[in-house]
Design a protein around this motif. Structure first.
Motif, short mmCIF file in Angstrom:
data_model
loop_
_atom_site.label_atom_id
_atom_site.label_comp_id
_atom_site.label_asym_id
_atom_site.label_seq_id
_atom_site.Cartn_x
_atom_site.Cartn_y
_atom_site.Cartn_z
N ARG A 22 8.93 -7.65 3.30
CA ARG A 22 8.03 -6.61 3.40
C ARG A 22 8.08 -5.39 2.46
N PRO A 23 7.30 -5.59 1.90
CA PRO A 23 6.91 -4.36 0.15
C PRO A 23 6.80 -3.07 1.41
N SER A 24 6.49 -2.06 0.91
CA SER A 24 6.03 -0.69 1.21
C SER A 24 4.45 -1.09 0.26
N PHE A 25 3.43 0.40 0.77
CA PHE A 25 2.55 0.95 0.34
C PHE A 25 2.78 1.64 -1.01
N GLU A 26 3.67 2.39 -1.27
CA GLU A 26 3.95 2.82 -2.06
C GLU A 26 4.08 1.88 -3.37
N SER A 27 5.16 1.03 -3.05
CA SER A 27 5.77 0.20 -3.50
C SER A 27 4.87 -1.00 -4.35
N LEU A 28 3.90 -0.93 -3.42
CA LEU A 28 2.83 -1.68 -4.47
C LEU A 28 1.71 -1.19 -5.12
N GLY A 29 2.53 0.04 -5.75
CA GLY A 29 1.88 1.04 -6.98
C GLY A 29 0.48 1.29 -6.44
N LEU A 30 -0.12 1.58 -4.70
CA LEU A 30 -1.34 2.62 -4.81
C LEU A 30 -1.11 4.10 -5.07
N ILE A 31 -2.23 5.13 -5.27
CA ILE A 31 -2.11 6.36 -5.58
C ILE A 31 -2.04 7.37 -4.82
N GLU A 32 -1.56 8.09 -5.19
CA GLU A 32 -0.98 9.75 -3.42
C GLU A 32 -2.18 9.77 -2.79
N PRO A 33 -3.39 10.15 -3.38
CA PRO A 33 -4.52 9.99 -1.78
C PRO A 33 -4.11 9.07 -1.38
N LEU A 34 -4.37 7.75 -1.63
CA LEU A 34 -4.79 6.43 -0.79
C LEU A 34 -3.84 6.32 -0.03
N LEU A 35 -2.30 6.43 0.17
CA LEU A 35 -0.78 7.24 0.74
C LEU A 35 -1.02 8.22 1.56
N GLU A 36 -1.77 9.34 0.61
CA GLU A 36 -1.68 10.30 2.13
C GLU A 36 -2.54 9.37 3.28
N ALA A 37 -3.71 8.92 3.43
CA ALA A 37 -4.94 8.36 3.55
C ALA A 37 -4.14 7.79 4.99
N ILE A 38 -3.49 6.79 4.51
CA ILE A 38 -2.76 5.58 5.29
C ILE A 38 -1.52 6.39 5.72
N GLU A 39 -1.16 7.31 5.70
CA GLU A 39 0.16 7.91 6.40
C GLU A 39 -0.65 9.04 7.40
N ARG A 40 -1.93 9.34 7.19
CA ARG A 40 -3.00 9.83 8.27
C ARG A 40 -3.32 8.58 9.53
N LEU A 41 -3.54 7.55 9.04
CA LEU A 41 -4.29 6.56 9.83
C LEU A 41 -2.70 5.52 10.41
N ASN A 42 -1.69 6.12 10.27
CA ASN A 42 -0.58 5.53 10.83
C ASN A 42 -0.14 4.25 10.58
N TYR A 43 -1.07 3.91 9.28
CA TYR A 43 -0.35 2.36 9.05
C TYR A 43 1.28 1.94 8.45
N LYS A 44 2.11 1.76 9.21
CA LYS A 44 3.20 1.71 9.43
C LYS A 44 4.07 0.87 7.31
N ALA A 45 3.74 -0.29 7.70
CA ALA A 45 3.96 -1.31 6.17
C ALA A 45 3.07 -2.20 6.05
N PRO A 46 2.57 -2.42 4.68
CA PRO A 46 1.27 -3.99 4.98
C PRO A 46 1.01 -4.48 5.89
N THR A 47 0.54 -5.64 6.26
CA THR A 47 0.30 -6.44 7.64
C THR A 47 0.08 -7.96 5.98
N ASP A 48 0.45 -8.49 6.33
CA ASP A 48 0.92 -9.53 5.40
C ASP A 48 -0.08 -10.48 4.19
N ILE A 49 -1.08 -10.77 5.47
CA ILE A 49 -1.84 -10.52 4.19
C ILE A 49 -2.40 -9.03 3.24
N GLN A 50 -1.87 -8.46 2.84
CA GLN A 50 -2.64 -6.80 2.55
C GLN A 50 -1.08 -6.96 1.94
N ALA A 51 -0.17 -7.49 2.13
CA ALA A 51 1.16 -7.54 1.01
C ALA A 51 0.83 -8.22 0.05
#
Length: 456
Positions: A22-51
């Motif tokens: 399973r890829p990470s959010f970072e490897s999917l090409g998301l920008i830094e402001p979104l990665l910061e929000a994802i970390e704050r929301l405690n999303y560990k890894a993309p779900t199947d539909i997100q990936a």
């Protein structure tokens, strides 16, 4: 149940049977402001539909996403929209259509949470709220509009200066439910009022014939992402039933609420009347219960939901308005006071618990009239329900108190109905007086009133 369509297209993931990490959010090409929000929301890894959906969405493709409830669909369409908004900030950037008011507010909250570092502005347009207040919010040019189709159509037709001619993204969330609720004509009107050159995402739990027609009308060369071909419940859900006479449903519900008092519980009913009645019965017996149904005002509905989510009320008694999309992480037990007619509605109801890998329980009250329905549900889910153990002596002791609480609830509902009728009559009297007063003012000012046609 509508006939399901065969899958017409496949993603490369469907064709490749070898398991992939399973890829990470970072490897999917998301920008830094979104990665910061994802970390704050405690999303560990993309779900199947997100990936599966994010790579094609970030590449600018239209998406058809087929995934079950609780799969993380909202982030799958919110993240690519927010990433594009970062590159091209402008007003009225995206519009999301949702079937229920509660889901619309929840989607808006998730957009604001994911876009917190970007200063994203959202507005919710739903029925039951003041149109003027919503018009003022639209005048401030929010980036994201989340709406129910009927209210959005009202604003497009009646709010001066409001249009979606510059819209870049359209999202149809829970598309099967949108069409089941007869929003088809409103959606057609909205599609005519927005640009044809846009990106469109359609997400649905099932691909029915109606959804397929909507797909052909609204999407251009879409990528189809399907992460759950079988319509089923999650493995962490324990499913039980109680076989009881119809006349003993109330007392068995109270018995369950009493024996599971430490847990948070959603009770699903078929009718608005039973949702209101049972919430009063439970309150009369000392349980912290609140109702949620379509005849409450929007502020009452949001108030009930907020109290349940915060834990100040342990029991939510709801119609199917709460069965889809609502993400309430701490639901321990779902009780089906009435069995839904369609198996897919059962799956959506019990999907309110056992979310994101957590365990949960569902208990269904089965009467002598429900045997065929329960057999159909078991056939669709491929799982047999277990019998929930009960204490017959304790139930017998509860019966008299429950019957008394039921009589008090019936009296309260009758009195409330009489008050509402009286309010409507008084409002009608006031309206009549207002008309007469306006006519008197006009006459005193020396202006002619409208001539009334003679009956002769």
């Amino acid at each position: 149940m509508p006939e399901l369509l065969e899958q017409s297209t496949n993603t490369s993931a469907d064709l490749d049977t070898t398991p992939k990490p399973r890829p990470s959010f970072e490897s999917l090409g998301l920008i830094e402001p979104l990665l910061e929000a994802i970390e704050r929301l405690n999303y560990k890894a993309p779900t199947d539909i997100q990936a599966e959906a994010l790579p094609s969405a970030l590449a600018g493709r239209d998406i058809i996403g087929v995934a079950s409830t609780g799969s993380g669909k909202t982030a799958a369409f919110a993240l690519p929209i927010l990433q594009k908004l970062w590159d091209e900030p402008k007003g009225f950037f995206a519009c999301v259509l949702a079937p229920t008011r509660e889901l619309a507010y929840q989607i808006s909250q998730q957009f604001e949470a994911l876009g917190s570092a970007m200063g994203v502005r959202c507005t919710v347009l739903v029925g039951g709220m003041d149109m003027v207040t919503q018009s003022i919010a639209l005048a401030k040019k929010p980036h994201i509009i989340v709406a129910t189709p009927g209210r959005l159509k009202d604003h497009l037709e009646n709010t001066k200066g409001f249009s979606l001619r510059g819209l870049r993204f359209l999202v149809l969330d829970e598309a099967d439910r949108l069409l089941d609720m007869d929003f088809g004509p409103d959606i057609d009107a909205i599609l005519k009022a927005i640009p044809k050159e846009r990106t469109t995402y359609l997400f649905s739990a099932t691909m029915t014939t109606k959804v397929a027609k909507l797909q052909r009308a609204s999407l251009t060369n879409p990528v189809r992402v399907e992460v759950s071909t079988k319509y089923s419940t999650v493995s962490t859900l324990l499913q039980y039933y109680l076989f009881i006479p119809l006349s003993q449903k109330d007392v068995h519900l109270v018995y369950l609420a009493n024996s599971q008092a430490q847990n948070s519980i959603i009770v699903f009913t078929r009718t608005v009347h039973d949702a209101q009645r049972l919430s009063i019965v439970l309150r009369n017996l000392g349980f912290a219960a609140v109702p949620l149904h379509g005849q409450l005002s929007q502020s009452q509905r949001l108030g009930s939901l907020s109290k349940f989510q915060s834990g100040s009320r342990k029991i939510l008694v709801a119609t199917d308005v709460a069965s889809r999309g609502l993400d309430i992480p701490a639901v321990d037990i779902v009780i089906n006071f009435d069995i839904p007619t369609h198996s897919k509605d059962y799956i959506h109801r019990v999907g309110r618990t056992a979310r994101a890998g957590r365990a949960g329980k569902s208990i269904t009250l089965v009467t002598q009239y429900d045997v065929e329905l329960i057999q159909r549900i078991e056939a669709v889910t491929g799982k047999k329900m277990d019998l929930w153990p009960t204490d017959k002596e304790e139930i017998a002791l509860l019966r008299e108190r429950v019957e008394e609480a039921g009589r008090l609830a019936a009296t309260e509902l009758r009195e409330e109905g009489a008050k509402n009728g009286h309010r409507k009559r008084r409002k009608g009297d006031r309206d009549d007086r207002d008309v007469r007063d306006r006519d008197d003012d006009v006459v005193q000012a020396g202006m002619p009133t409208k001539k009334r046609k003679s009956k002769r």
